[in-house]
Write a protein that holds these residues in place. Sequence first.
Motif, PDB file in Angstrom:
ATOM      1  N   ILE A 121       0.815  -1.231   0.000  1.00  0.00           N
ATOM      2  CA  ILE A 121       0.000   0.000   0.000  1.00  0.00           C
ATOM      3  C   ILE A 121       0.839   1.268   0.000  1.00  0.00           C
ATOM      4  N   LEU A 122       2.163   1.170   0.085  1.00  0.00           N
ATOM      5  CA  LEU A 122       2.984   2.379   0.059  1.00  0.00           C
ATOM      6  C   LEU A 122       2.743   3.202  -1.202  1.00  0.00           C
ATOM      7  N   ARG A 123       2.436   2.520  -2.276  1.00  0.00           N
ATOM      8  CA  ARG A 123       2.232   3.223  -3.559  1.00  0.00           C
ATOM      9  C   ARG A 123       0.957   4.066  -3.565  1.00  0.00           C
ATOM     10  N   TYR A 124       0.085   3.859  -2.573  1.00  0.00           N
ATOM     11  CA  TYR A 124      -1.197   4.562  -2.550  1.00  0.00           C
ATOM     12  C   TYR A 124      -1.249   5.674  -1.509  1.00  0.00           C
ATOM     13  N   LEU A 125      -0.143   5.965  -0.854  1.00  0.00           N
ATOM     14  CA  LEU A 125      -0.164   6.962   0.217  1.00  0.00           C
ATOM     15  C   LEU A 125      -0.423   8.376  -0.294  1.00  0.00           C
ATOM     16  N   ASP A 126      -0.141   8.618  -1.563  1.00  0.00           N
ATOM     17  CA  ASP A 126      -0.379   9.942  -2.143  1.00  0.00           C
ATOM     18  C   ASP A 126      -1.736  10.055  -2.833  1.00  0.00           C
ATOM     19  N   LEU A 130      -8.526   6.459  -2.572  1.00  0.00           N
ATOM     20  CA  LEU A 130      -8.349   5.511  -1.469  1.00  0.00           C
ATOM     21  C   LEU A 130      -9.620   4.705  -1.230  1.00  0.00           C
ATOM     22  N   LYS A 131     -10.779   5.364  -1.286  1.00  0.00           N
ATOM     23  CA  LYS A 131     -12.056   4.666  -1.106  1.00  0.00           C
ATOM     24  C   LYS A 131     -12.238   3.596  -2.174  1.00  0.00           C
ATOM     25  N   ASN A 132     -11.962   3.946  -3.420  1.00  0.00           N
ATOM     26  CA  ASN A 132     -12.147   3.000  -4.522  1.00  0.00           C
ATOM     27  C   ASN A 132     -11.196   1.812  -4.394  1.00  0.00           C
TER      28      ASN A 132
END
Length: 361
Positions: free
Chosen positions: A111-116, A122-124
Motif C-alpha cells: 500500500i505504500l504506492r497509494y499513500l499519495d 483511497l475509497k475505490n
Amino acid sequence: MDFIRGIAVLGLVFINCFSFAIFELNYTPLTTPPPSDQFLNILSLIFVEGRFRTLFTLLFGAGLYIQYQRYQCTEPLKKRLHWLIVFGLIHGFLLWAGDILFLYGVSGLFILRYLDCTNEELKNKAAFFTFISLMTIAIFMLGLNEAPLYRDSPEYYEIYTSYYQSIGAHFGQNIAMSAYMLLAVPILLLWASAGFMLIGILAYKYGVFSKGLSKALLIKLIILSALFISLRLMLVPYNQGIGYALQEPVNELAALCVALLYIHLIVKLCDNSAHIGGLIQQVGRLAFTLYISQTIMQLLLFKVFFPQWTLNFNRLDYWLLAISLVIVQLIFTAIYSRYFKQGPLEYLWRKLAKINREKIA
C-alpha cells in the motif's frame, strides 16, 4: 492511538488462544459441549472474532500514513517493513504459524504506492481490494467439505498424539503450516489486509482517531454491524456449502464495522487525554513485545507444561486463560514502564532499521 493499540493487542489473546493447542483445528468442541460453549461463541462472534485483528490493521495503515507525513518519502518505511517481514518469518517458522507480522509487512509494502492518493481514490482502492478478498475467501471456503471433528473422538486423539509426541514434532508441524500460510497470504489475506489498511488511512485523514465518527456515519455503522452480526449468527449451523462459504466474508465485514465503532468509543472515552487509561497506553507502546510474549507464554503452557489442556479445555477455560494472560501482561507493563520507555523488540526493530538506513547512506 496508543490506547487503541493497547486494546487491540490485549484483545488478540481472546481469539488466538484457541490456536495454540492444534493450530489448523482452532477450537474443537466436544460431541456434547457445555452450555457455556454456545454462549461464549455467540459473544465472540459479536465482540471478538476478527475485531481486534481488524483494529490492528486499521491502526497499522494509519501509522504508515503518519510516518509517511513525517519522512515525506517511503524509503525509511520500506526498511521498517522489510525488518517486520524478517521478524514475522522468524516468529512464524520458529514459534507459531498464526503470525501476523509477515502479513502486515507485505501488505504495508503493497500500500505504500497509494499513500499519495486522493480520498476518493483511497475509497475505490479499499473497496476493490476488500471485494477481491471476500470473493476469494468465499470461493476457497466453498471448496472445503470436511466432516465435523469432535474433541472426544478417536480421530482427534490421533491428531493430538501426532502433535504432542515431542517438541520436534511441534516444530515440524509448525514449519509445514507456516509454509502453507506463506502461500495463503498473497491469495487469501493480502487483499483484505491492504484494503483495511487503506480504510485506516482514510479514517485518520477524516479525523476518526482524534474526533470519532460523525453522527451520520455512526448510525450507519451501528445498523451495518447489527445486520452483518445477525447474518453471521444465522450462518453458524452451516459446515459446508454456500452458508459455510459466506461465514468468513460476512464476519470480515462485521469485524470492520465493529472495529470502527470500537475506535469511536475509545476516542470518546479518552477524549484525547493522556491521563485516561495510562496503563493501556503503555501496553500500546509495547505492542510488539507483548504480541510475541503472548506466543511464548502460550507455547510454554500448551506444549511444555500442560499439554493435557488441549484435550480438556472448553471455551470457558480458554477465556479464563486469556483473562489471566491479560492480567499478567498488564502487571508486566506497569513494572517495565517504570524503568524503560521502549519495549525490547520495539527498540531492536528501530535500531535495525536505523542501522540499515545508515549503511545504505
